[in-house]
Design an enzyme around this catalytic site. Structure first.
Site, short mmCIF file in Angstrom:
data_model
loop_
_atom_site.label_atom_id
_atom_site.label_comp_id
_atom_site.label_asym_id
_atom_site.label_seq_id
_atom_site.Cartn_x
_atom_site.Cartn_y
_atom_site.Cartn_z
N HIS A 232 2.02 37.44 2.34
CA HIS A 232 2.36 37.87 3.69
C HIS A 232 1.80 36.94 4.76
O HIS A 232 2.22 37.01 5.92
CB HIS A 232 1.93 39.32 3.93
CG HIS A 232 0.45 39.52 4.03
ND1 HIS A 232 -0.32 39.93 2.97
CD2 HIS A 232 -0.41 39.39 5.06
CE1 HIS A 232 -1.58 40.05 3.35
NE2 HIS A 232 -1.66 39.72 4.62
N ASP A 267 1.84 39.86 -3.89
CA ASP A 267 1.36 39.39 -2.58
C ASP A 267 0.46 38.17 -2.72
O ASP A 267 -0.57 38.07 -2.05
CB ASP A 267 0.65 40.50 -1.82
CG ASP A 267 0.51 40.16 -0.32
OD1 ASP A 267 1.35 39.40 0.18
OD2 ASP A 267 -0.45 40.63 0.31
N SER A 349 -6.78 37.97 5.82
CA SER A 349 -5.94 37.95 4.63
C SER A 349 -5.88 36.55 4.02
O SER A 349 -5.66 35.56 4.72
CB SER A 349 -4.52 38.40 4.99
OG SER A 349 -4.52 39.74 5.42
#
Length: 488
Positions: A232, A267, A349
């Site tokens: 992402h 992911d 992230s």
């Protein structure tokens, strides 16, 4: 007049004609006896009328309402005047002669001397008049000179003494002592030791498109320039050919990066930078050895603030966390997460989660941020699940995942807890294992299943073509069996 009438004829007016008056009318309206004319007194006898006699006024009334003496024009009396009183001041009481007089102070025995008339000031004396005009005697001048010297001497001594006793407020000789800075000093805490060992291997990833900007993190896993991160983080760059992806290293070097491969179901993604020397490679740890309560450190660029370090502990293991697609990412995954209270915010992230040995044990991936900031619930993908995915992406550019051919939903009631099968793909692994609709899977590959997300995690952490045991509930009875996941 009463009773008169006027008659006219063709020949002209005639004189008045008086009608006769009746005796009754004459008695009511007639003149009294003895009166021949009108009701007014007869002018022929004025002395016949009685004349009133005016007596002298009462003295009190005359004083109160009469005119003051000498006043003839007005009746107004001066409110401040004392009429009928002697205006002469009375003599002061004499206590020696009048026993009823009030006590009073007598005049002083001696009168106060009158002050002398002021004298006019003479002309001012100048220095020449004093020194050379012989206005002041020489011995007076000598005395004044000695006094001036004494005053100056005493003032100088006092100033000297004050200067020595009271220190000045300002000084140009003061130097503040500070501790010597030593960039090579030993780390002063375990977290500082981990930060120094890991910081050079962490990078910030910037994505720019024509309409948006995104920031995430990553870390170097190979000296040839391979960097692992979350899908992402780079999804906008993957879906927009005109997007610009750059890696920013700890020394502020900004280098273009290319996407090697990405996996929306886990992911995870790998990017690569070229022609970058002296890369620091991260040390990979073992996430299977983590313990709840163990200290960990999170690295990344939260909210665009690169080179940020936060610390905390492992608060839970094997936490299934779903990640759904949104406007900026096509990730559709359920991760088997490490839960930590180390602050993880947007921008963290893709950064590494490191243990106290400075070894990477996970990738910071998500956080529960209902209020817009960290609340102590962050999630990281275990590094033992990252390594095989990263290696496969570097080798093939894509990843294949195990699947059993069912759709399920979570069920929780007083009879059973698990993942209830909603439909079964004909000919799939579950169909071949005898699973039917409405069966509730309660265990898979020796992992307890309490929700549909946990079943998804258990299946994706299994290996393709490896036979695994599972348990399911049907109509109040529990059954066991084996299943062989196939490739998706």
């Amino acid at each position: 007049m009463y009773g008169e009438t006027t008659h006219t004829s063709a020949g002209g007016p005639s004189g008045p004609h008086r009608a006769a008056v009746s005796p009754q009318t004459a008695a009511v309206f007639g003149r009294p006896d003895g009166v021949a004319g009108s009701f007014t007194e007869s002018p022929e006898s004025p002395n016949d009328r009685p004349v009133p006699e005016i007596s002298a006024p009462d003295p009190v009334l005359a004083e109160a309402f009469g005119r003051p003496a000498g006043e003839t024009e007005t009746l107004q009396r001066d409110p401040l005047a004392s009429y009928g009183r002697d205006e002469a001041p009375s003599a002061p009481p004499d206590p020696w002669r009048d026993p009823e007089s009030m006590v009073a102070l007598a005049d002083p025995a001696l009168t106060a001397p009158t002050s002398a008339e002021p004298t006019e000031a003479g002309p001012r004396l100048g220095i020449r008049d004093i020194l050379f005009g012989r206005r002041v005697s020489w011995h007076v001048l000598a005395t004044m000179a000695v006094l001036a010297l004494l005053v100056g001497l005493v003032g100088g001594l006092m100033g000297r003494w004050t200067a020595e006793v009271v220190s000045p407020l300002n000084s140009d000789s003061v130097r503040l002592s500070t501790g010597e800075s030593d960039d090579d000093a030993e780390p002063r805490s375990p977290v500082a030791n981990v930060a120094r060992a890991v910081e050079k291997s962490v990078v910030a990833l910037d994505v720019r498109t024509s309409s948006s900007v995104g920031t995430g993190s990553g870390f170097v896993i190979d000296e040839n320039g391979y960097i692992v991160t979350n899908n992402h983080v780079i999804a906008m760059a993957a879906n927009d050919r005109n997007a610009k992806l750059e890696a920013v290293f700890f020394d502020r070097r900004r280098v273009p990066a290319r996407i090697v491969g990405r996996d929306t179901k886990t992911d995870l993604a790998v990017v690569k930078v070229d022609n970058v020397d002296n890369l620091t490679v991260s040390t990979i740890g073992n996430s299977d050895d983590l313990q709840i309560g163990q200290e960990v450190v999170a690295f990344g660029s939260p909210l665009g603030l690169d080179r940020t370090v936060t610390s905390g502990i492992v608060s839970a293991l094997h936490r299934p966390v779903p990640l759904r697609p949104d406007a900026e990412s096509d990730t559709d995954a359920v991760i088997d997460a490490i839960q930590t209270d180390a602050a993880i915010n947007p921008g963290n992230s893709g950064g590494p989660l490191v243990d106290d040995d400075a070894e990477v044990v996970g990738i910071n991936t998500a956080g529960l941020v209902p209020g817009g900031g960290s609340i102590g619930l962050g999630f990281a993908i275990p590094i033992n699940q990252v390594v095989p995915i990263a290696q496969t992406l570097i080798r093939n550019g894509e990843v294949r995942h195990p699947q059993i051919g069912v759709n399920a939903s979570s069920v929780r009631n007083d009879r059973v807890l698990g993942a209830q099968v909603r439909n079964v793909v004909a000919g799939g692994p579950a169909d071949q294992a005898g699973v039917r609709e409405d069966d509730v899977i309660t265990s898979f590959n020796e992992r307890t299943i309490e929700s549909a997300d946990e079943l998804t995690v258990a299946v994706r952490t299994a290996k393709i073509d490896d036979t695994v045991p599972f348990t399911y509930w049907r109509n109040g009875r529990t059954f066991t069996g084996t299943m062989t996941p196939a490739s998706d």
